[in-house]
Scaffold this active site. Structure first.
Site: not given
Length: 419
Positions: A22-23, A93, A117, A307, A329
């Site tokens: 997805k990213n 986002r 998120c 993540d 992070i």
């Protein structure tokens, strides 16, 4: 609203096919705006954020089609709107990634400030400051970023104050059509940035250094479409490996890329897992043993990924020994901790560090997903909890995991989607 109902499961076993990342898919879809001819992207996961991205491109006037498979076709010949509205951007986002491509190709962009998120501020100022250095005039009015440039963007030497994957991607895309050379210093090194750069190169961009902290881009006159395959999802891969580890099972992730998960695989080996890899698969075997506690500190790639923090929290909850997990992070990224405590976990927060004393089993409970990765950890927790676990608000999960209940069922997990 959908929920997941999870029953205690035996050791997971079998093969699971990993979806496209997805990213990586989201910025690559946005890069379609830069192409003057048709653009085809394959291995695109069927996720809510991907659907939102496609809808955003259609809202701008692009033609976007998706077949029954994982392929998305984009044509921007009819693109004639340059505003990304709040109704679409508020849920994702990554919508901010449309800013650079629109501005670079058309000289104008209005983009609503993004949602996504709720795991910290994640400010967009790095994106805006970099574009301003490239000659853009930017104002923020009534919740919208309004960016304009006379003519083309200009190449610039950009030093980013902090490492940001999204800002690196936005500036990388914008720089491909800028006049002259752009150098991005302190750039993110994530595999998804490399995947985007490889896609842009296939479109005709001139890029060197992707995967290092200094990326050099020579602007070109125009970019063409191409056929590009999205990389495998390293976070989905890691999540299934964790599920196998905590259930003391043995699984093989196929269509995976072990080279993008070295920090995660090293920690799994520290936890007692036997790891075997091939060019496109990863096998984990716990040999029926309980995992050992491992200390974690999240850092930018190639270090341990934020993540995967929630999933390793869960592993340590069920591991033998005491551990600490430090998040460097994002702030507010321990929202899964109270939910795991409700299931019986022995964990305590001190600032940005979670101290965990491992226990043998959890108890099923009704829990609430608070963000994408937290929801994954709660689903996996249900597999090793006595009784029934109900995970509410799984729309977070659907933003990042494709057919997760079916994939768990294929491994022997008792996971069911309910209303």
């Amino acid at each position: 609203m959908d929920k997941l109902k999870i029953e205690a499961s035996e050791a997971l076993a079998g093969n699971v096919v990993i979806s496209g990342a997805k990213n990586a898919a989201l910025p690559i879809l946005m890069a379609g705006v830069l192409a003057e001819t048709d653009f085809v992207v394959s291995n695109v996961p069927n996720l809510r954020d991907v659907k939102t991205s496609c809808e955003l491109l259609r809202c701008l006037g692009a033609e976007v089609s998706r077949g029954d498979n994982s392929e998305v076709r984009i044509s921007t010949t009819s693109l004639d709107h340059f505003c990304a509205p709040y109704d679409l951007v508020k849920t994702m986002r990554a919508s901010i990634l449309i800013l650079g491509p629109l501005l670079a190709r058309f000289g104008t962009a209005d983009v609503s400030l993004p949602g996504g998120c709720a795991i910290g501020a994640r400010p967009v100022n790095l994106h805006l400051h970099g574009l301003e250095q490239m000659g853009a005039k930017i104002e923020v009015e009534e919740g919208y970023i309004k960016a304009r440039v006379d003519g083309r963007l200009k190449g610039a030497h950009i030093f980013m104050d902090m490492i940001s994957v999204g800002a690196t991607e936005n500036l990388l895309m914008a720089a491909t059509l800028a006049d002259g050379e752009t150098i991005i210093e302190n750039a993110a090194r994530e595999p998804e940035v490399i995947d985007l750069a490889n896609c842009l190169i296939a479109m005709g961009a001139k890029i060197e250094g992707a995967g290092t902290d200094s990326i050099r881009i020579q602007g070109v006159e125009s970019l063409k479409g191409c056929h590009y395959r999205v990389m495998p999802d390293r976070i989905e891969t890691g999540s299934f490996l964790i599920a196998a580890a905590v259930t003391r099972g043995k699984i093989r992730c196929v269509d995976a890329d072990p080279s993008t998960l070295e920090a995660v695989l090293a920690k799994l080996e520290d936890a007692g897992a036997s790891i075997t890899t091939g060019s496109d698969w990863i096998e984990l075997d716990m040999q029926g043993k309980r995992p050992k506690a491992v200390n974690i500190k999240t850092v930018p790639y190639p270090g341990f990924p934020t993540d995967m923090q929630a999933q390793f929290c869960l592993l340590n909850v069920l591991a033998e020994g005491t551990s600490t997990i430090t998040e460097t992070i994002f702030e507010n990224r321990f929202m899964h901790v109270p939910e795991l405590i409700r299931m019986g976990a022995n964990m305590e927060l001190e600032g940005n560090t979670c101290i965990i004393q491992g226990i043998e089993r959890l108890n099923g409970a009704q829990v609430m997903a608070t963000d994408l990765r937290a929801s994954a950890s709660l689903v996996i927790a249900g597999l090793v909890a006595d009784g029934t676990t109900i995970v509410d608000r799984i729309y977070h999960l659907d933003r990042g995991y494709e057919h997760i209940e079916d994939k768990f069922k294929g491994l022997g997990g008792h996971v069911e989607r309910t209303q």
